[in-house]
Scaffold this active site. Sequence first.
Site, PDB file in Angstrom:
ATOM      1  N   ARG A  14      -8.950   2.269   9.846  1.00 33.17           N
ATOM      2  CA  ARG A  14      -7.624   2.516   9.266  1.00 33.17           C
ATOM      3  C   ARG A  14      -7.105   3.914   9.596  1.00 33.17           C
ATOM      4  O   ARG A  14      -5.901   4.096   9.794  1.00 33.17           O
ATOM      5  CB  ARG A  14      -7.624   2.272   7.762  1.00 33.17           C
ATOM      6  CG  ARG A  14      -8.686   2.979   6.959  1.00 33.17           C
ATOM      7  CD  ARG A  14      -8.602   2.589   5.497  1.00 33.17           C
ATOM      8  NE  ARG A  14      -9.646   3.224   4.719  1.00 33.17           N
ATOM      9  CZ  ARG A  14      -9.547   3.503   3.425  1.00 33.17           C
ATOM     10  NH1 ARG A  14      -8.439   3.201   2.782  1.00 33.17           N
ATOM     11  NH2 ARG A  14     -10.545   4.063   2.787  1.00 33.17           N
ATOM     12  N   SER A  41      -3.772   3.784   1.376  1.00 37.64           N
ATOM     13  CA  SER A  41      -4.882   2.899   1.707  1.00 37.64           C
ATOM     14  C   SER A  41      -4.818   2.434   3.160  1.00 37.64           C
ATOM     15  O   SER A  41      -5.830   2.423   3.863  1.00 37.64           O
ATOM     16  CB  SER A  41      -4.879   1.681   0.780  1.00 37.64           C
ATOM     17  OG  SER A  41      -5.027   2.073  -0.568  1.00 37.64           O
ATOM     18  N   GLU A  62       5.990  -7.567  -1.404  1.00 42.91           N
ATOM     19  CA  GLU A  62       5.721  -7.881   0.001  1.00 42.91           C
ATOM     20  C   GLU A  62       6.796  -8.750   0.623  1.00 42.91           C
ATOM     21  O   GLU A  62       7.152  -8.573   1.800  1.00 42.91           O
ATOM     22  CB  GLU A  62       4.353  -8.574   0.121  1.00 42.91           C
ATOM     23  CG  GLU A  62       3.163  -7.694  -0.245  1.00 42.91           C
ATOM     24  CD  GLU A  62       2.876  -7.640  -1.737  1.00 42.91           C
ATOM     25  OE1 GLU A  62       1.938  -6.929  -2.131  1.00 42.91           O
ATOM     26  OE2 GLU A  62       3.605  -8.320  -2.510  1.00 42.91           O
ATOM     27  N   ASP A 121     -13.401  -5.022  -4.644  1.00 46.65           N
ATOM     28  CA  ASP A 121     -12.294  -5.658  -5.371  1.00 46.65           C
ATOM     29  C   ASP A 121     -12.445  -7.168  -5.455  1.00 46.65           C
ATOM     30  O   ASP A 121     -11.617  -7.846  -6.071  1.00 46.65           O
ATOM     31  CB  ASP A 121     -10.948  -5.303  -4.721  1.00 46.65           C
ATOM     32  CG  ASP A 121     -10.534  -3.882  -5.034  1.00 46.65           C
ATOM     33  OD1 ASP A 121     -10.975  -3.350  -6.063  1.00 46.65           O
ATOM     34  OD2 ASP A 121      -9.770  -3.292  -4.247  1.00 46.65           O
ATOM     35  N   ARG A 171     -10.975  -2.431   6.328  1.00 45.76           N
ATOM     36  CA  ARG A 171     -10.993  -1.242   5.475  1.00 45.76           C
ATOM     37  C   ARG A 171     -12.210  -0.383   5.773  1.00 45.76           C
ATOM     38  O   ARG A 171     -12.141   0.843   5.793  1.00 45.76           O
ATOM     39  CB  ARG A 171     -11.027  -1.645   3.999  1.00 45.76           C
ATOM     40  CG  ARG A 171     -11.096  -0.440   3.060  1.00 45.76           C
ATOM     41  CD  ARG A 171     -11.444  -0.855   1.643  1.00 45.76           C
ATOM     42  NE  ARG A 171     -11.320   0.254   0.722  1.00 45.76           N
ATOM     43  CZ  ARG A 171     -12.233   1.199   0.533  1.00 45.76           C
ATOM     44  NH1 ARG A 171     -13.354   1.166   1.234  1.00 45.76           N
ATOM     45  NH2 ARG A 171     -12.020   2.168  -0.329  1.00 45.76           N
TER      46      ARG A 171
END
Length: 325
Positions: A14, A41, A62, A121, A171
């Site tokens: 990222r 993020s 979104e 998550d 990520r």
Amino acid sequence: MLANEGGKRYCSVREAYGKALAELGRTNESVVVLEADVGGSTKSSLFGGEFPERYFNMGICELNMVNTAAGLAMEGFTPFVNTFAVFMTSRALDPIQSMIAYDGLNVKLAGAYCGLSDSYDGASHQAITDIAVMRTIPGMTVVSVSDAAEAEAAVRALADYPGPAYLRLSRADAPVIYERGCDFKVGKGIVCRDGNDVTLIGTGTVVSRCLEAAARLKELGIDAAVIDMHTIKPIDESLILKYAKRTKAIVTVEEHSVCGGFGSAVAEVIVKRYPIPMDIIGIETFAESGDYEELLDKFGLGSQRITEACRQIVQRKQNWKGDSL
């Protein structure tokens, strides 16, 4: 150019993506960036720090973000749209299909935190159906990068590639496979390792695990080719067929559901053009919260399982009668 076949060094995918966006913004004034309140993020905020007038935080909405990107594309801009992959391909799917894809608009959709990489998550944030969703949309290009250098190269390539595209980004820090400036062409796979007994075709950061499995297989006397199929659509049919005919056994690996994803895309080529023994390694259920590397192993993406699948398929092909096809 391969940096490290064993994949022992790690870099942030990222961070590489965000830096590449910012670099692109310095040379291409048509590039605009949109994000859904997750710029820190996705690292799209690196672009926003340099070009605030071309950076739009649309909030946690979104669908409206993609609608706005469609309008900007119609005015001649090149929007890069950013949010988590699971939300890009669910909450924003309507305008992605009905506006961007249907009209062939030049919008680049960056789905961050793909696969199990948003590990802690849990299942609500883990994107394991996004490849299946996006590759079924007519006219949509789908790219899944294996490391930081490839992410950087993909940003540059997609900026020059016409039409809608989906870029899948992890990520987690990923094992280094390539050096910066690696040769990347949309629609063309990369041969990471040559071989004659079985072909391992991976997409995304699990390509590093394919290379690990190939090293294990070598110790067992099995010569495995490894292909990084970073572009899932349009897929490199000629490369798949070349190695299908050479090794007569294929195993695909993806950090995604085994239903309708990358393995299915390869199988569609094989079943129509050169049927041979094939196996698909991927995720077969929802996952859970936990350490990323441990989740990959638990849900079937460990190099040991990949090695065993290859070993079994090499045995299967000994009795295969399809050589004349």
